[in-house]
Design an enzyme around this catalytic site. Structure first.
Site, PDB file in Angstrom:
ATOM      1  N   ARG A 127      13.840   1.692   0.100  1.00  0.00           N
ATOM      2  CA  ARG A 127      12.693   2.137   0.931  1.00  0.00           C
ATOM      3  C   ARG A 127      12.389   1.091   2.018  1.00  0.00           C
ATOM      4  O   ARG A 127      11.230   0.757   2.282  1.00  0.00           O
ATOM      5  CB  ARG A 127      11.434   2.375   0.087  1.00  0.00           C
ATOM      6  CG  ARG A 127      11.614   3.310  -1.064  1.00  0.00           C
ATOM      7  CD  ARG A 127      11.843   4.759  -0.634  1.00  0.00           C
ATOM      8  NE  ARG A 127      11.748   5.624  -1.794  1.00  0.00           N
ATOM      9  CZ  ARG A 127      12.788   5.973  -2.548  1.00  0.00           C
ATOM     10  NH1 ARG A 127      14.010   5.560  -2.239  1.00  0.00           N
ATOM     11  NH2 ARG A 127      12.619   6.763  -3.587  1.00  0.00           N
ATOM     12  N   SER A 132       4.071   8.784  -2.343  1.00  0.00           N
ATOM     13  CA  SER A 132       3.894   7.546  -3.120  1.00  0.00           C
ATOM     14  C   SER A 132       3.106   6.546  -2.292  1.00  0.00           C
ATOM     15  O   SER A 132       3.504   6.224  -1.174  1.00  0.00           O
ATOM     16  CB  SER A 132       5.246   6.936  -3.468  1.00  0.00           C
ATOM     17  OG  SER A 132       6.033   7.878  -4.140  1.00  0.00           O
ATOM     18  N   GLU A 183       3.222   1.542   0.518  1.00  0.00           N
ATOM     19  CA  GLU A 183       4.375   2.128   1.235  1.00  0.00           C
ATOM     20  C   GLU A 183       4.032   2.652   2.632  1.00  0.00           C
ATOM     21  O   GLU A 183       4.741   2.366   3.590  1.00  0.00           O
ATOM     22  CB  GLU A 183       5.006   3.239   0.380  1.00  0.00           C
ATOM     23  CG  GLU A 183       6.312   3.731   0.967  1.00  0.00           C
ATOM     24  CD  GLU A 183       6.928   4.877   0.183  1.00  0.00           C
ATOM     25  OE1 GLU A 183       7.569   4.603  -0.830  1.00  0.00           O
ATOM     26  OE2 GLU A 183       6.757   6.044   0.584  1.00  0.00           O
TER      27      GLU A 183
HETATM   28  P1  FAD Z   1       5.105   9.199  10.109  1.00  0.00           P
HETATM   29  O1  FAD Z   1       4.209   9.203   8.948  1.00  0.00           O
HETATM   30  O2  FAD Z   1       4.662   9.849  11.352  1.00  0.00           O
HETATM   31  O3  FAD Z   1       5.511   7.681  10.434  1.00  0.00           O
HETATM   32  C1  FAD Z   1       5.921   6.823   9.421  1.00  0.00           C
HETATM   33  C2  FAD Z   1       6.444   5.517  10.055  1.00  0.00           C
HETATM   34  O4  FAD Z   1       7.603   5.802  10.832  1.00  0.00           O
HETATM   35  C3  FAD Z   1       5.432   4.906  11.025  1.00  0.00           C
HETATM   36  O5  FAD Z   1       5.583   3.506  10.969  1.00  0.00           O
HETATM   37  C4  FAD Z   1       5.887   5.401  12.379  1.00  0.00           C
HETATM   38  O6  FAD Z   1       5.515   4.528  13.434  1.00  0.00           O
HETATM   39  C5  FAD Z   1       7.390   5.432  12.194  1.00  0.00           C
HETATM   40  N1  FAD Z   1       8.072   6.432  13.019  1.00  0.00           N
HETATM   41  C6  FAD Z   1       7.954   7.770  12.947  1.00  0.00           C
HETATM   42  N2  FAD Z   1       8.777   8.367  13.839  1.00  0.00           N
HETATM   43  C7  FAD Z   1       9.416   7.360  14.487  1.00  0.00           C
HETATM   44  C8  FAD Z   1      10.383   7.322  15.533  1.00  0.00           C
HETATM   45  N3  FAD Z   1      10.898   8.425  16.088  1.00  0.00           N
HETATM   46  N4  FAD Z   1      10.794   6.098  15.970  1.00  0.00           N
HETATM   47  C9  FAD Z   1      10.310   4.955  15.412  1.00  0.00           C
HETATM   48  N5  FAD Z   1       9.401   4.940  14.427  1.00  0.00           N
HETATM   49  C10 FAD Z   1       8.973   6.136  13.962  1.00  0.00           C
HETATM   50  N6  FAD Z   1       9.318   9.436   1.316  1.00  0.00           N
HETATM   51  C11 FAD Z   1      10.481   9.188   0.694  1.00  0.00           C
HETATM   52  O7  FAD Z   1      11.206   8.255   1.064  1.00  0.00           O
HETATM   53  N7  FAD Z   1      10.906   9.967  -0.346  1.00  0.00           N
HETATM   54  C12 FAD Z   1      10.182  11.005  -0.804  1.00  0.00           C
HETATM   55  O8  FAD Z   1      10.603  11.685  -1.721  1.00  0.00           O
HETATM   56  C13 FAD Z   1       8.928  11.287  -0.181  1.00  0.00           C
HETATM   57  N8  FAD Z   1       8.154  12.299  -0.613  1.00  0.00           N
HETATM   58  C14 FAD Z   1       6.939  12.522  -0.038  1.00  0.00           C
HETATM   59  C15 FAD Z   1       6.139  13.557  -0.539  1.00  0.00           C
HETATM   60  C16 FAD Z   1       4.898  13.831   0.029  1.00  0.00           C
HETATM   61  C17 FAD Z   1       4.049  14.933  -0.532  1.00  0.00           C
HETATM   62  C18 FAD Z   1       4.462  13.044   1.130  1.00  0.00           C
HETATM   63  C19 FAD Z   1       3.144  13.349   1.774  1.00  0.00           C
HETATM   64  C20 FAD Z   1       5.232  12.004   1.619  1.00  0.00           C
HETATM   65  C21 FAD Z   1       6.491  11.736   1.036  1.00  0.00           C
HETATM   66  N9  FAD Z   1       7.320  10.693   1.494  1.00  0.00           N
HETATM   67  C22 FAD Z   1       8.532  10.457   0.906  1.00  0.00           C
HETATM   68  C23 FAD Z   1       6.875   9.827   2.596  1.00  0.00           C
HETATM   69  C24 FAD Z   1       7.198  10.413   4.005  1.00  0.00           C
HETATM   70  O9  FAD Z   1       7.296  11.812   3.960  1.00  0.00           O
HETATM   71  C25 FAD Z   1       8.491   9.857   4.590  1.00  0.00           C
HETATM   72  O10 FAD Z   1       8.421   8.451   4.684  1.00  0.00           O
HETATM   73  C26 FAD Z   1       8.816  10.442   5.969  1.00  0.00           C
HETATM   74  O11 FAD Z   1      10.058   9.952   6.414  1.00  0.00           O
HETATM   75  C27 FAD Z   1       7.748  10.135   7.005  1.00  0.00           C
HETATM   76  O12 FAD Z   1       8.022  10.948   8.143  1.00  0.00           O
HETATM   77  P2  FAD Z   1       6.946  11.236   9.260  1.00  0.00           P
HETATM   78  O13 FAD Z   1       7.642  11.891  10.392  1.00  0.00           O
HETATM   79  O14 FAD Z   1       5.802  11.953   8.694  1.00  0.00           O
HETATM   80  O15 FAD Z   1       6.540   9.745   9.681  1.00  0.00           O
HETATM   81  P1  NAP Z   2      10.176  10.734 -11.433  1.00  0.00           P
HETATM   82  O1  NAP Z   2      11.416  11.544 -11.364  1.00  0.00           O
HETATM   83  O2  NAP Z   2       9.107  11.113 -12.388  1.00  0.00           O
HETATM   84  O3  NAP Z   2      10.574   9.208 -11.681  1.00  0.00           O
HETATM   85  C1  NAP Z   2       9.569   8.208 -11.771  1.00  0.00           C
HETATM   86  C2  NAP Z   2      10.120   6.933 -11.200  1.00  0.00           C
HETATM   87  O4  NAP Z   2      11.206   6.517 -11.995  1.00  0.00           O
HETATM   88  C3  NAP Z   2      10.605   7.137  -9.787  1.00  0.00           C
HETATM   89  O5  NAP Z   2       9.872   6.295  -8.974  1.00  0.00           O
HETATM   90  C4  NAP Z   2      12.095   6.810  -9.817  1.00  0.00           C
HETATM   91  O6  NAP Z   2      12.462   5.820  -8.879  1.00  0.00           O
HETATM   92  C5  NAP Z   2      12.348   6.250 -11.203  1.00  0.00           C
HETATM   93  N1  NAP Z   2      13.518   6.927 -11.814  1.00  0.00           N
HETATM   94  C6  NAP Z   2      13.507   8.069 -12.546  1.00  0.00           C
HETATM   95  N2  NAP Z   2      14.752   8.331 -12.977  1.00  0.00           N
HETATM   96  C7  NAP Z   2      15.546   7.363 -12.511  1.00  0.00           C
HETATM   97  C8  NAP Z   2      16.934   7.107 -12.626  1.00  0.00           C
HETATM   98  N3  NAP Z   2      17.757   7.910 -13.333  1.00  0.00           N
HETATM   99  N4  NAP Z   2      17.440   6.025 -12.008  1.00  0.00           N
HETATM  100  C9  NAP Z   2      16.633   5.219 -11.298  1.00  0.00           C
HETATM  101  N5  NAP Z   2      15.308   5.408 -11.136  1.00  0.00           N
HETATM  102  C10 NAP Z   2      14.768   6.464 -11.760  1.00  0.00           C
HETATM  103  O7  NAP Z   2       9.506  10.606  -9.973  1.00  0.00           O
HETATM  104  P2  NAP Z   2       8.704  11.656  -9.111  1.00  0.00           P
HETATM  105  O8  NAP Z   2       7.412  11.070  -8.778  1.00  0.00           O
HETATM  106  O9  NAP Z   2       8.769  13.019  -9.715  1.00  0.00           O
HETATM  107  O10 NAP Z   2       9.574  11.665  -7.777  1.00  0.00           O
HETATM  108  C11 NAP Z   2      10.886  12.188  -7.790  1.00  0.00           C
HETATM  109  C12 NAP Z   2      11.697  11.554  -6.672  1.00  0.00           C
HETATM  110  O11 NAP Z   2      11.070  11.816  -5.420  1.00  0.00           O
HETATM  111  C13 NAP Z   2      11.785  10.021  -6.800  1.00  0.00           C
HETATM  112  O12 NAP Z   2      13.054   9.626  -6.392  1.00  0.00           O
HETATM  113  C14 NAP Z   2      10.731   9.519  -5.840  1.00  0.00           C
HETATM  114  O13 NAP Z   2      11.072   8.272  -5.252  1.00  0.00           O
HETATM  115  C15 NAP Z   2      10.718  10.617  -4.773  1.00  0.00           C
HETATM  116  N6  NAP Z   2       9.364  10.717  -4.185  1.00  0.00           N
HETATM  117  C16 NAP Z   2       9.018   9.780  -3.262  1.00  0.00           C
HETATM  118  C17 NAP Z   2       7.781   9.843  -2.643  1.00  0.00           C
HETATM  119  C18 NAP Z   2       7.409   8.858  -1.564  1.00  0.00           C
HETATM  120  O14 NAP Z   2       6.415   9.066  -0.909  1.00  0.00           O
HETATM  121  N7  NAP Z   2       8.169   7.817  -1.362  1.00  0.00           N
HETATM  122  C19 NAP Z   2       6.869  10.837  -3.014  1.00  0.00           C
HETATM  123  C20 NAP Z   2       7.255  11.745  -3.988  1.00  0.00           C
HETATM  124  C21 NAP Z   2       8.509  11.690  -4.579  1.00  0.00           C
HETATM  125  P3  NAP Z   2      12.736   6.126  -7.314  1.00  0.00           P
HETATM  126  O15 NAP Z   2      11.384   6.367  -6.732  1.00  0.00           O
HETATM  127  O16 NAP Z   2      13.373   4.862  -6.867  1.00  0.00           O
HETATM  128  O17 NAP Z   2      13.645   7.303  -7.198  1.00  0.00           O
END
Ligand code: FAD
Ligand code: NAP
Length: 363
Positions: free
Chosen positions: A164, A262, A358
């Site tokens: 991340r 997250s 994050e």
């Molecule tokens: P924004 O929120 O608009 O911006 C985020 C950052 O990126 C800011 O710093 C912004 O300045 C920068 N940015 C945006 N666009 C550009 C660009 N074109 N050039 C330079 N900088 C830029 N993230 C995960 O990694 N995995 C997940 O599974 C995941 N699940 C999510 C689930 C939910 C319900 C929500 C609400 C969020 C989740 N996220 C997850 C977080 C988020 O969706 C991601 O990080 C996504 O990539 C953000 O995209 P955005 O366009 O909304 O960015």
């Molecule tokens: P989950 O599957 O309940 O798992 C809980 C946590 O355990 C996660 O953070 C995941 O790490 C870790 N995990 C589970 N199984 C794993 C494996 N086999 N090997 C390594 N790590 C493991 O999580 P969840 O909340 O339902 O989300 C599912 C996936 O969506 C996850 O990958 C999570 O990162 C992603 N997600 C991200 C965001 C965001 O905003 N960043 C929001 C929602 C969901 P990892 O997070 O490293 O995968």
């Protein structure tokens, strides 16, 4: 170019924070982006780059120019028998490109289905889910330097992707606007269904999600005559539908319950601390990272301290996933950050681990 003033950002961030931006512009092509950056540079105004707003925490007053990047476009860069290399405009909607590539028979993005936001934001934190991250398919990106307006190509090595994390959150923070992202997708690839939720979905056929109308695979794909699992028969389409259904069933929809996914990154800690923690907390959940480090789910740490489901000053720690802070009452950034800070302090006091937020703070 139309630069608006005093714009309410509530509908531009999924936490529904009622923040006000002093200046705001949406750009649809490179000329508009260049003009906006020129204006900001001449006026000496700070620039904030916005995609879908699903990973930001906007403070009450954002003094600066918000540039909403809406550069669209998809082009095929290279095709071979095995793979297809595609370039996507930064303003493309992430889940739409996942659906489109998977329905064209291409593998690589299916585990990243249903992540909100845009293509341009994906490299910023090297988005990841269900065992796959952007870096796994990433080829290169193009970006515009905010100050010099020079267009630069970043290879995968240049991006220094981590968990991340990328160079754009560190040394090159706030310096570039990403214009396009290029990925290489495979025509035939093994699917990754190592995460427990996916295993359950395919192997056991249990739970509400298994009855999803979107499910396209038949039962013999995971339980044949020999009563064994046949992953080769599970397609990228099946995985995309599984991930989408699981996410819909588990995560709050930001349109109904405002959230930014997250709120904290999962900490990666060294083995020595893990051993100490295992003595004190025998049920602690850990995942291997490399020979010297392990990942601990931040959600487990927060849940273990009793935060899950609690409401503090109008902020609700999601009852199904303690990692998600929800903002049902559209509270301001200061209140959300206050609650986050209380969680960070509590986790540090009990586990000696300092959680990191994050989403990116604007303003
Ligand atoms: P924004 O929120 O608009 O911006 C985020 C950052 O990126 C800011 O710093 C912004 O300045 C920068 N940015 C945006 N666009 C550009 C660009 N074109 N050039 C330079 N900088 C830029 N993230 C995960 O990694 N995995 C997940 O599974 C995941 N699940 C999510 C689930 C939910 C319900 C929500 C609400 C969020 C989740 N996220 C997850 C977080 C988020 O969706 C991601 O990080 C996504 O990539 C953000 O995209 P955005 O366009 O909304 O960015
Ligand atoms: P989950 O599957 O309940 O798992 C809980 C946590 O355990 C996660 O953070 C995941 O790490 C870790 N995990 C589970 N199984 C794993 C494996 N086999 N090997 C390594 N790590 C493991 O999580 P969840 O909340 O339902 O989300 C599912 C996936 O969506 C996850 O990958 C999570 O990162 C992603 N997600 C991200 C965001 C965001 O905003 N960043 C929001 C929602 C969901 P990892 O997070 O490293 O995968």
């Amino acid at each position: 170019m139309n630069i608006a003033t005093n714009v309410n950002l509530q509908s531009f961030n999924t936490l529904s924070i009622p923040s006000t931006a002093s200046h705001f512009v949406e750009v649809r092509d490179l000329d508009e982006l260049t003009a906006a950056l020129n204006w900001a540079n001449t006026q000496g105004v700070m620039v904030f780059v916005l995609g879908g707003g699903s990973n930001i925490i906007a403070k009450d007053q954002v003094r600066g120019l918000i540039i909403k990047v809406s550069l669209r476009g998809i082009s095929v860069i290279k095709e071979t028998e095995q793979s297809c290399t595609l370039s996507y405009g930064a303003g493309e909607v992430w889940h739409e490109i996942v659906e489109r590539s998977v329905s064209q028979g291409l593998s690589g993005l299916e585990n990243l289905a249903y992540i909100p936001g845009t293509v341009g934001a994906a490299p910023i934190q090297n988005i990841g889910a269900y065992g796959v991250e952007l870096a796994d398919v990433f080829v290169e990106l193009t970006a515009l330097n905010k100050n010099t307006l020079e267009e630069v190509t970043f290879t995968k090595d240049d991006c220094r992707f981590g968990y991340r994390d990328s160079v754009f959150k560190n040394e090159l923070r706030d310096q570039f606007v990403i214009l396009s992202v290029t990925v290489e997708l495979q025509r035939q690839a093994d699917v990754c269904i190592s995460y427990p939720a996916l295993q359950t979905y395919f192997l056991e056929g249990k739970g509400a999600v298994i009855n999803s109308p979107e499910m396209t695979h038949s039962k013999d794909q995971y339980s044949g005559q020999d009563n064994k699992w046949h992953p080769a028969k599970i397609s990228s389409m099946d995985v995309m539908h599984a991930v989408t259904a699981i996410r819909k069933s588990k995560l709050p929809d930001p349109k109904i319950t405002p959230n930014a996914g997250s709120f904290f990154k999962n900490p990666v800690v060294d083995n020595k601390l893990v051993q100490e923690l295992q003595k004190a907390w025998p049920d602690i959940v850990i995942f291997p990272v490399d020979s010297g480090r392990k990942k601990i789910p931040a959600g487990w740490l927060i849940d273990r301290l009793g935060w899950k489901g609690r409401e503090v000053n109008g902020i609700v720690i999601h009852p199904d996933q303690a990692l998600v802070l929800t903002n049902p009452n559209s509270k301001c950034a200061a209140i959300i950050l206050e609650v986050a800070d209380a969680i960070i302090k509590d986790v540090y006091q009990h586990f000696g681990i300092k959680l990191e937020i994050e989403p990116q703070v604007f303003g």
